[in-house]
Structures are given as structure tokens and as C-alpha cells.
Design a protein around this motif. Structure first.
Motif, PDB file in Angstrom:
ATOM      1  N   TRP A  79       1.002  -0.948   0.148  1.00  0.00           N
ATOM      2  CA  TRP A  79      -0.020   0.133  -0.058  1.00  0.00           C
ATOM      3  C   TRP A  79       0.591   0.895   0.026  1.00  0.00           C
ATOM      4  N   VAL A  80       2.005   0.958  -1.194  1.00  0.00           N
ATOM      5  CA  VAL A  80       2.342   2.450  -1.418  1.00  0.00           C
ATOM      6  C   VAL A  80       2.764   2.531  -2.459  1.00  0.00           C
ATOM      7  N   GLY A  81       3.209   4.117  -2.897  1.00  0.00           N
ATOM      8  CA  GLY A  81       3.111   4.331  -4.416  1.00  0.00           C
ATOM      9  C   GLY A  81       2.578   5.570  -5.303  1.00  0.00           C
ATOM     10  N   ASP A  82       2.557   6.068  -6.298  1.00  0.00           N
ATOM     11  CA  ASP A  82       2.203   7.212  -6.815  1.00  0.00           C
ATOM     12  C   ASP A  82       0.246   7.138  -7.225  1.00  0.00           C
ATOM     13  N   ASP A  83      -0.207   5.593  -6.624  1.00  0.00           N
ATOM     14  CA  ASP A  83      -1.528   5.124  -6.863  1.00  0.00           C
ATOM     15  C   ASP A  83      -2.141   5.015  -5.506  1.00  0.00           C
ATOM     16  N   VAL A  84      -1.595   5.667  -4.543  1.00  0.00           N
ATOM     17  CA  VAL A  84      -1.905   5.409  -3.410  1.00  0.00           C
ATOM     18  C   VAL A  84      -2.486   7.159  -2.598  1.00  0.00           C
ATOM     19  N   TRP A  85      -3.351   7.458  -1.572  1.00  0.00           N
ATOM     20  CA  TRP A  85      -3.108   8.421  -1.144  1.00  0.00           C
ATOM     21  C   TRP A  85      -4.034   7.912   0.568  1.00  0.00           C
ATOM     22  N   ILE A 100       8.413   9.971   6.669  1.00  0.00           N
ATOM     23  CA  ILE A 100       8.067  11.528   5.771  1.00  0.00           C
ATOM     24  C   ILE A 100       9.182  11.644   4.509  1.00  0.00           C
ATOM     25  N   HIS A 101      10.391  10.989   4.803  1.00  0.00           N
ATOM     26  CA  HIS A 101      10.768  11.036   3.895  1.00  0.00           C
ATOM     27  C   HIS A 101      10.899   9.876   2.894  1.00  0.00           C
ATOM     28  N   ARG A 102      10.189   8.381   3.267  1.00  0.00           N
ATOM     29  CA  ARG A 102       9.635   7.779   2.498  1.00  0.00           C
ATOM     30  C   ARG A 102       8.674   7.775   2.187  1.00  0.00           C
ATOM     31  N   LEU A 103       7.311   8.533   3.026  1.00  0.00           N
ATOM     32  CA  LEU A 103       6.021   9.130   1.912  1.00  0.00           C
ATOM     33  C   LEU A 103       6.977   9.791   0.445  1.00  0.00           C
ATOM     34  N   GLY A 104       7.692  10.855   0.171  1.00  0.00           N
ATOM     35  CA  GLY A 104       8.127  11.828  -0.887  1.00  0.00           C
ATOM     36  C   GLY A 104       8.645  10.106  -1.407  1.00  0.00           C
ATOM     37  N   SER A 105       9.390   9.551  -1.191  1.00  0.00           N
ATOM     38  CA  SER A 105       9.961   9.008  -1.871  1.00  0.00           C
ATOM     39  C   SER A 105       9.104   7.571  -2.802  1.00  0.00           C
ATOM     40  N   HIS A 106       8.118   6.858  -2.055  1.00  0.00           N
ATOM     41  CA  HIS A 106       7.089   6.254  -2.725  1.00  0.00           C
ATOM     42  C   HIS A 106       6.386   7.409  -3.500  1.00  0.00           C
ATOM     43  N   CYS A 107       5.912   8.570  -3.725  1.00  0.00           N
ATOM     44  CA  CYS A 107       5.526   8.979  -4.538  1.00  0.00           C
ATOM     45  C   CYS A 107       3.943   9.569  -3.827  1.00  0.00           C
ATOM     46  N   CYS A 108       3.339   9.148  -1.906  1.00  0.00           N
ATOM     47  CA  CYS A 108       1.745   8.622  -2.020  1.00  0.00           C
ATOM     48  C   CYS A 108       1.937  10.450  -1.716  1.00  0.00           C
ATOM     49  N   GLY A 109       0.153  10.426  -1.427  1.00  0.00           N
ATOM     50  CA  GLY A 109      -0.344  11.753  -1.478  1.00  0.00           C
ATOM     51  C   GLY A 109      -0.866  11.490  -0.446  1.00  0.00           C
ATOM     52  N   VAL A 110      -1.331  12.755   0.726  1.00  0.00           N
ATOM     53  CA  VAL A 110      -1.472  12.247   2.267  1.00  0.00           C
ATOM     54  C   VAL A 110      -3.413  13.872   1.833  1.00  0.00           C
ATOM     55  N   ALA A 111      -4.020  13.697   2.479  1.00  0.00           N
ATOM     56  CA  ALA A 111      -5.364  14.006   2.947  1.00  0.00           C
ATOM     57  C   ALA A 111      -5.776  15.035   3.633  1.00  0.00           C
ATOM     58  N   HIS A 112      -5.078  16.230   3.802  1.00  0.00           N
ATOM     59  CA  HIS A 112      -5.175  16.997   5.447  1.00  0.00           C
ATOM     60  C   HIS A 112      -6.258  17.484   5.716  1.00  0.00           C
ATOM     61  N   LEU A 170       5.660  18.926   2.045  1.00  0.00           N
ATOM     62  CA  LEU A 170       5.464  19.897   1.134  1.00  0.00           C
ATOM     63  C   LEU A 170       6.820  19.018   0.973  1.00  0.00           C
ATOM     64  N   GLY A 171       8.042  19.274   1.881  1.00  0.00           N
ATOM     65  CA  GLY A 171       9.475  19.370   1.465  1.00  0.00           C
ATOM     66  C   GLY A 171       9.877  18.549   0.807  1.00  0.00           C
ATOM     67  N   ALA A 172       9.671  17.531   1.749  1.00  0.00           N
ATOM     68  CA  ALA A 172      10.095  16.142   1.476  1.00  0.00           C
ATOM     69  C   ALA A 172       9.496  15.534  -0.155  1.00  0.00           C
ATOM     70  N   GLY A 173       8.546  16.528  -0.514  1.00  0.00           N
ATOM     71  CA  GLY A 173       7.799  15.772  -2.045  1.00  0.00           C
ATOM     72  C   GLY A 173       6.647  15.067  -1.641  1.00  0.00           C
ATOM     73  N   VAL A 174       5.905  15.447  -0.816  1.00  0.00           N
ATOM     74  CA  VAL A 174       4.481  14.296  -0.865  1.00  0.00           C
ATOM     75  C   VAL A 174       3.197  15.288  -0.745  1.00  0.00           C
ATOM     76  N   ASN A 175       2.627  14.771  -2.042  1.00  0.00           N
ATOM     77  CA  ASN A 175       1.714  15.190  -2.068  1.00  0.00           C
ATOM     78  C   ASN A 175       0.401  15.783  -1.055  1.00  0.00           C
ATOM     79  N   VAL A 176       0.181  17.100  -1.497  1.00  0.00           N
ATOM     80  CA  VAL A 176      -0.841  16.891   0.001  1.00  0.00           C
ATOM     81  C   VAL A 176      -2.145  17.370  -0.937  1.00  0.00           C
ATOM     82  N   GLY A 177      -3.321  17.846  -0.465  1.00  0.00           N
ATOM     83  CA  GLY A 177      -4.138  17.862  -0.775  1.00  0.00           C
ATOM     84  C   GLY A 177      -5.381  18.173   0.469  1.00  0.00           C
ATOM     85  N   LEU A 178      -6.622  19.086   0.114  1.00  0.00           N
ATOM     86  CA  LEU A 178      -7.463  19.478   1.634  1.00  0.00           C
ATOM     87  C   LEU A 178      -8.330  18.426   1.456  1.00  0.00           C
TER      88      LEU A 178
END
Length: 475
Positions: free
Chosen positions: A262-268, A280-292, A311-319
Motif C-alpha cells: 500500500w505505497v506508490g503514486d496510486d495511493v493516498w 515522511i521521507h519514505r512517503l516522498g520517495s514512494h510518491c504517496c499522497g495525503v489528505a489533510h 511538502l519539503g519531502a515531495g509528498v503530495n498534499v491536498g485538503l
């Protein structure tokens, strides 16, 4: 295809890569697609012409996490002073009485509130399937979204780890894994549209580490990827969840996700509050997203998402607004405002500006949903999803200095003047175009009273004491 012309706008806030603005600009769309934006457009007429004099145009907001059915259980006194696990245990005993018609009317209310506050695309996480009730409950949400004409991304949630197996939810709202996977396939095959400007996409969304098994996570991931749909779950929301995972699984929540695919750019994930720096660094490496979901996190006392580090680690963040039992509303403009104020407090006033929070709610959220090619900004080739506010309102007086920050900082009624989805008007003069708002409100309140009355008859919650104390009205 129908055409749309918006002209003479006070400003058009694009939220594109350069965050361009077009004061006095115009926009022209054919069907769902924007074909021109800017000045001196070669179009003078269209099927729908809107004179936007005095109005500011913004890209439609995108909600990345919700539980629409919870609109029927908001502002309940006896869960207002509880933390997440106790809150869930109490509400499960109410949600177990949900019926298909409840799911439909709660979705009408929640999606309607979103549209009226500038949201044009909404994701929902539905995971509560009471025993003995039709399993086709997400179909009721889809029907509501189609009636309102909002772009919709429901995710088929699931709970398989009931109390008898060491999980948190009662067995009565859990399903066996074969049923979960079969219905997930049905929904994808029946409804999912991967085409450009789709109005409906489906995702797969086991609920949380304390309500599902590792086997269900693995099977769900394999199913989702075989169909090319996205994957969603709650993660790192509370310290109780951390303790549960360490005690029951011998690992932290993110490690559980990594071990089950359950990690990857198709996971949020939803929430993401209690990730440590290495995670957090691993989240960015996995290209995961997070709903804030700042309002819900504040109400539940769950904590504050480390958004600057993410955001600094490259994690995609939305609301996301989260469910209305932990927010009490479905208002994306309010969510952007709360995010701005919260992170000013936590990270200082230079960390996340008001326009940055608007960006989180538009392009940030579009990236989280994997939909940024179509939505999230006003650009040629993207969908004509937008909202407008009239700058001549009393609440904006003295504030017309920064149109990008304006709806986040001011105008606190936050009902927009107009919302357009795919080139079609769905909110006009602050009112829903396709639904009778008063009728929907009356139906939803009746359903809410019925749910609590049924819970009073069939569960151990002492509603009689609360009635005596005046804390629970009988519908």
C-alpha cells in the motif's frame, strides 16, 4: 456540444503553474473543456453567457476525503468530548442502523454543501455496511452525485476485522473479505470512467489498520492495480492507532502499508499526523499522497499534520473536510481557512500563506487524486470547473487587495455566488440548481432522528438519560 462564455470578470485566478491572474479577463469553454482564457477572446456569444462584472473566478475546489453518510450524525452532544477510538465505538452503534435511503439523502446534503462552497470534485470514503442491509450503498451516493452534477470519486471502503477478531468496529458493520472484493469489482466494472473529463471514478479503500487484515490489504491492492484505479485508507491519524499497530502487528502503521503493497503514486492516505521524519521521507520517495483534514483533526484532538516537512519531502498534499460527524460541515473554503490559521499558529506566519492553502485545495488535491491533467486549475485544455464570488459583498469591503487570498481570509459566510462543473451551472445565486434544498434538509433531519431512535431501542447507549437532561431531542 454546449458552449460557455464568462466575460468581464473582475479577476480570473488560474492556480496554474505560474499562478497567473487575468484581471478583467474572459473564459470560453466548449462542452467540458476550456478552449480560451485571457483577453480579447474571439468569441462574442455562446449557449450560456455570463457577465461576471464585479465577480472573481476561481478553479473549483477538490475535496480529497469525506464520509458523506456522517451528515446524519453531526452535532451529537455525547460524542463531543471524546477521542477517536471512543468516538468511533459510540457512533458505530448508530451507523449500524443506516438504510439505503439514508445514504442517498446524506450524500445529497454533503455534496450540496460542498457545491455551495465552491467544491466541484469530491472524493468519498464509504466503509460502513450494516448486516442485513443492501450492500449496494455506494450506488446511492453515486445517484445523489449524478442528481447534483458534481464530479465524484467514491472509494469502496471496507471493514473485516470486527471486535470478535481483535478489531475496533462491531461485527455487525463488518463484511467478509470475499464479499468486499466482489462488490469492489462490481463497482469498478459498473461505474469507473478513466476517460478525460470523467464525472465518476471509483477507488478501493479498506478503512484503517484497526479494522482490516493484512490479507484484505494485499488483495485490495492487487484488485485495484489490476483495474488501474486508486487506493485510499486512513493512516497515522492518532497515537492510539500507533499503539494498536505496535501491540497487534508489531510494527508502525506505515511499515504495515509497505509490507502489504500500500505505497506508490496510486495511493493516498487520510490525515497523516503521526508520521516521524524518516517516514515522511519514505512517503516522498514512494510518491504517496495525503489528505489533510485540519478541522476534523482539531475537533478530535488528534494532532497537527506536519505539512511543512511533507511538502519539503515531495509528498503530495491536498485538503479534505473529513466526515461531518467530526467536522459538522462540508465546507472546502472553510477548510482552506482553517488550514491557513492552524499552520500559522504551528509553523509561523511565513510557512503557508492563504493563497498556498487555496493551491492545496485545487492543484494539490488534484495531484492527490491523480486527476491533475483534467482539473485543479483554469487552463486551456482543462475542465471548466470553477466558482465565482461577488466582490461587492459586505464581507469583502476593504479587502480587495489580493484576490488570490480573498476567499480564504474574508467573506466568512462562504457560500459562493455560482459554481460550474464541466461547463454547466450547478449553483446560481448561492442556491443549488438541481435539488430542492429545504426538502433535502427536512428529509435528512428526519433520517437523523430515526437513526438515533433506533439506536436508543437496540443498543446500550443511555439515551433515556440524555433525553431527561435535554441533550437529545426526540424526532
Amino acid at each position: 456540444m454546449s458552449t460557455l462564455l464568462i466575460k468581464n470578470a473582475k479577476n480570473i485566478i488560474t492556480m496554474d503553474g505560474e499562478r497567473r491572474r487575468f484581471p478583467g479577463g474572459s473564459l470560453y469553454a466548449v462542452g467540458q473543456e476550456i478552449v480560451a482564457i485571457g483577453y480579447d477572446l474571439p468569441y462574442e456569444t455562446a449557449d450560456t453567457v455570463i457577465d461576471a462584472t464585479g465577480k472573481i473566478v476561481y478553479p473549483g475546489l477538490i475535496n480529497t476525503h469525506h464520509h458523506l453518510y456522517q451528515n446524519l450524525t453531526r452535532n451529537i452532544p455525547f460524542v463531543q468530548k471524546t477521542e477517536l477510538f471512543d468516538w468511533l465505538v459510540t457512533l458505530y452503534d448508530i451507523w449500524r442502523h443506516l438504510r439505503p435511503e439514508d445514504i442517498h439523502i446524506s450524500a445529497v446534503v454533503g455534496l450540496g454543501e460542498l457545491l455551495k462552497t465552491g467544491c466541484t470534485t469530491a472524493a468519498d470514503h464509504f466503509y460502513c455496511f450494516p448486516n442485513g442491509v443492501s450492500g449496494e450503498l455506494i450506488d446511492e451516493e453515486i445517484r445523489a452525485a449524478q442528481e447534483l452534477r458534481i464530479r465524484f470519486h467514491p472509494t469502496r471502503g471496507s471493514m473485516s476485522l470486527g471486535r470478535s477478531k481483535g478489531g475496533l468496529p462491531p461485527d455487525e458493520v463488518c463484511q467478509d473479505e470475499e464479499t468486499i472484493l466482489r462488490d469492489s469489482r462490481r463497482l469498478i466494472e459498473t461505474y469507473h470512467d478513466s476517460n478525460r473529463f470523467a464525472m465518476l471514478r471509483i477507488g478501493v479503500a479498506p478503512c484503517s489498520p484497526f479494522s482490516i487484515t493484512g490479507d484484505l490489504l494485499r488483495e485490495s491492492a492487487a484488485l485495484a492495480r489490476s483495474y488501474g484505479v486508486r487506493m485510499h485508507t486512513h493512516l497515522a491519524e492518532t497515537q492510539d492507532e500507533d499503539r494498536f499497530c505496535l501491540e497487534k502487528l508489531g510494527m508502525r502503521p506505515l511499515e504495515f502499508m509497505e509490507q502489504t503493497g500500500w505505497v506508490g503514486d496510486d495511493v493516498w492516505y487520510a490525515h497523516g499526523i503521526w508520521f516521524n521524519d524518516a517516514e515522511i521521507h519514505r512517503l516522498g520517495s514512494h510518491c504517496c499522497g495525503v489528505a489533510h483534514c485540519p478541522t476534523s483533526n482539531m475537533k478530535m484532538g488528534s494532532g497537527v499534520m506536519p505539512i511543512v516537512k511533507m511538502l519539503g519531502a515531495g509528498v503530495n498534499v491536498g485538503l479534505g473536510v473529513d466526515g461531518s460527524a467530526s467536522n459538522d460541515g462540508s465546507n472546502m473554503l472553510s477548510e482552506a481557512r482553517i488550514a491557513h490559521l492552524l499552520h500559522n499558529l504551528m509553523h509561523g506566519t511565513t510557512a503557508i500563506g492563504a493563497e498556498d492553502c487555496l493551491h492545496l485545495a485545487t492543484m494539490g488535491s488534484a495531484k492527490v487524486l491523480g486527476w491533475a491533467d483534467d482539473i485543479g486549475s483554469l487552463e486551456v485544455g482543462k475542465a471548466a470547473d470553477l466558482f465565482m464570488i461577488d466582490s461587492r459583498q459586505l464581507g469583502f469591503a476593504g479587502a480587495l487587495h489580493d484576490d488570490g487570498a480573498l476567499p480564504v481570509l474574508t467573506g466568512l459566510s462562504q457560500t459562493v455566488d455560482m459554481t460550474i462543473v464541466g461547463g454547466k451551472i450547478v449553483v446560481k445565486d448561492g442556491r443549488l440548481v438541481n435539488v430542492d434544498e429545504e426538502k433535502a434538509a427536512i428529509q435528512a433531519q428526519a433520517a437523523s432522528f430515526r437513526l438515533l431512535n433506533e439506536a436508543a431501542l437496540r443498543t446500550k447507549i443511555d439515551y433515556s438519560r440524555m433525553r431527561t437532561e435535554g441533550k437529545y431531542p426526540v424526532g
